[in-house]
Motif scaffolding. Structure first.
Motif, PDB file in Angstrom:
ATOM      1  N   ASN A   1     -33.506 -31.575  -4.373  1.00  0.00           N
ATOM      2  CA  ASN A   1     -34.431 -30.524  -4.824  1.00  0.00           C
ATOM      3  C   ASN A   1     -34.607 -29.445  -3.765  1.00  0.00           C
TER       4      ASN A   1
ATOM      5  N   ASP B   1     -33.430 -25.684  -4.631  1.00  0.00           N
ATOM      6  CA  ASP B   1     -34.410 -24.596  -4.569  1.00  0.00           C
ATOM      7  C   ASP B   1     -33.876 -23.442  -3.723  1.00  0.00           C
TER       8      ASP B   1
ATOM      9  N   LYS C   1     -32.407 -19.416  -4.994  1.00  0.00           N
ATOM     10  CA  LYS C   1     -32.992 -18.205  -4.427  1.00  0.00           C
ATOM     11  C   LYS C   1     -31.929 -17.285  -3.827  1.00  0.00           C
TER      12      LYS C   1
END
Length: 442
Positions: free
Chosen positions: A18, A22, A26
């Motif tokens: 995760n 993440d 981005k």
């Protein structure tokens, strides 16, 4: 410090995934062309079981990327081409089968040039992803230096093993005798760990070496005193002075540590780009023949077979692929076969002989990875393009192992140096790259 092995991390497999996912979402540089979240869920479950059962490997639970020309069962593999847009392979590549079995977690597919063809500077999105710490490592295919030159510009490590170290089964073939599965990582040590996991004889690929299972980290930490490092003058003659200075500073650092610097020459380097283009384009024209829009690929329109296949290939292939197919067909034609294709193979043997001659008095070869920092933004002339490609393709021609690692910085741009070794002596180049990375903060 190695970024591999979940055992050294205080986070769980899912937490680690995760965290990387993440960061990856981005990113805005298109280094990842596809996220594979469903596959990752299955991989996480496998990794957690392996850790619980104490059967984990250094790659268990570690997120990673695969180049978009490495087949993954039930996951789109498009090779960044309209020809394979939406293509879902029915089986896994040898590479992903091995990594999956070791508990690796597939975060996604790294972007590539169409079928791996085109400029080397930004050929592999895995390099920028590793540089941004989006993943600890990525596996792609190096046809003519794309993995190494992308790594050089990104400031990370790129390793092309000896030809035959890693099975090519399940790699979408473009240029068969030049392409080699290669690794991008934050360090030579991590690249070596991945190579150790992937290097294995595969009976379905006649090109894989029948070698014993090897630990490619085995020489790391060895004394480099007495190691003979050759500097072939031809590479430095076509390199910008600021890059040359960075590589020479690295050579001086090795010399101070006890290595022996050897003057050398690779006179056939001037023919390397032409040799590469002729042979690789011939292989490409043959390998691309299966993409007719009937068995698979973009379905063309037309009243008959010829019209449909013309429509399929016109709409499915980009300009670079078309150029190489056309040139390859020319080289294989009755008119030019002897003058182009046969002579190119003779030149290939001369390049191999020149490398072997250097290795009579040297253990490894040190050269710049890139010719000029301006190559990152494209080329102003064909002469510059050929010179840039000559920096990297000669190792593919001779099927030698080579690793690129950062040796300096000019302004805000990284400079990479390449360490080339004797065929199947991958451990020595990894050892030397690790030695430099361990003693230099760039």
């Amino acid at each position: 410090m190695s970024k591999l092995s979940i055992n050294s991390s205080k986070t769980s497999v899912r937490e680690l995934y995760n965290e990387y996912l993440d960061k990856a979402k981005k990113q805005s540089d298109n280094s990842i062309c596809l996220f594979t979240e469903n596959e990752a869920e299955n991989n996480i479950s496998t990794a957690e079981k392996m850790i619980l059962n104490k059967t984990s490997t250094p790659l268990t639970g570690i997120p990673m990327l695969l180049g978009d020309n490495i087949l993954t069962d039930d996951i789109t593999t498009s090779c960044n081409s309209k020809m394979l847009d939406g293509f879902i392979p029915p089986y896994n590549s040898f590479i992903w089968e091995k990594l999956k079995g070791m508990g690796a977690v597939l975060l996604g597919k790294a972007s590539i040039n169409e079928f791996g063809m085109g400029d080397n500077a930004n050929a592999f999105g895995g390099a920028s992803a590793v540089a941004a710490d989006v993943v600890p490592y990525a596996v792609g295919v190096d046809f003519g230096g794309g993995i190494r030159q992308s790594a050089s510009f990104a400031g990370v490590t790129g390793l092309k093993p000896s030809f035959g170290r890693i099975s090519g089964t399940g790699i979408v073939a473009a240029s068969t005798s030049f392409g080699e599965a290669s690794i991008t990582a934050s360090s030579a040590r991590d690249a070596a760990i991945v190579l150790s996991c992937l290097s294995e004889y595969d009976k379905t690929d006649v090109n894989t070496a029948k070698a014993k299972k090897t630990d490619f980290t085995s020489k790391i930490g060895s004394d480099i005193k007495g190691l003979r490092i050759a500097l072939p003058k031809e590479f430095f003659e076509i390199t910008d002075d600021n890059i040359k200075s960075c590589v020479m500073e690295a050579a001086e650092a090795f010399k101070k540590a006890g290595a022996i610097i050897v003057e050398a020459s690779l006179p056939s380097l001037k023919y390397a780009s032409a040799c590469y283009y002729i042979i690789s384009s011939a292989e490409i024209s043959s390998n691309m023949g299966k993409f007719d829009g009937i068995k698979y690929g973009l379905r063309g329109e037309g009243k008959n077979y010829d019209e449909r296949i013309i429509s399929s290939r016109t709409g499915g292939f980009g300009d670079e692929v078309k150029k190489r197919i056309m040139f390859g067909n020319l080289c294989l034609s009755h008119t030019y076969y002897d003058d182009y294709f046969i002579k190119a193979h003779a030149v290939r043997q001369e390049i191999v002989k020149d490398y072997n001659k250097i290795f009579e008095t040297a253990d490894v070869i040190l050269t710049p990875t890139i010719r000029s920092l301006s190559d990152k933004n494209g080329f102003t002339s064909d002469k510059d393009r050929l010179a840039s490609e000559a920096m990297s393709v000669s190792a593919n021609i001779a099927m030698l192992p080579v690793i690129s690692t950062t040796c300096g910085k000019i302004g805000g741009d990284f400079v990479g140096m390449s360490i080339t070794g004797k065929r199947f002596d991958d451990e020595t180049i990894i050892m030397l790259a690790d030695y430099f990375e361990g003693g230099n903060s760039i």
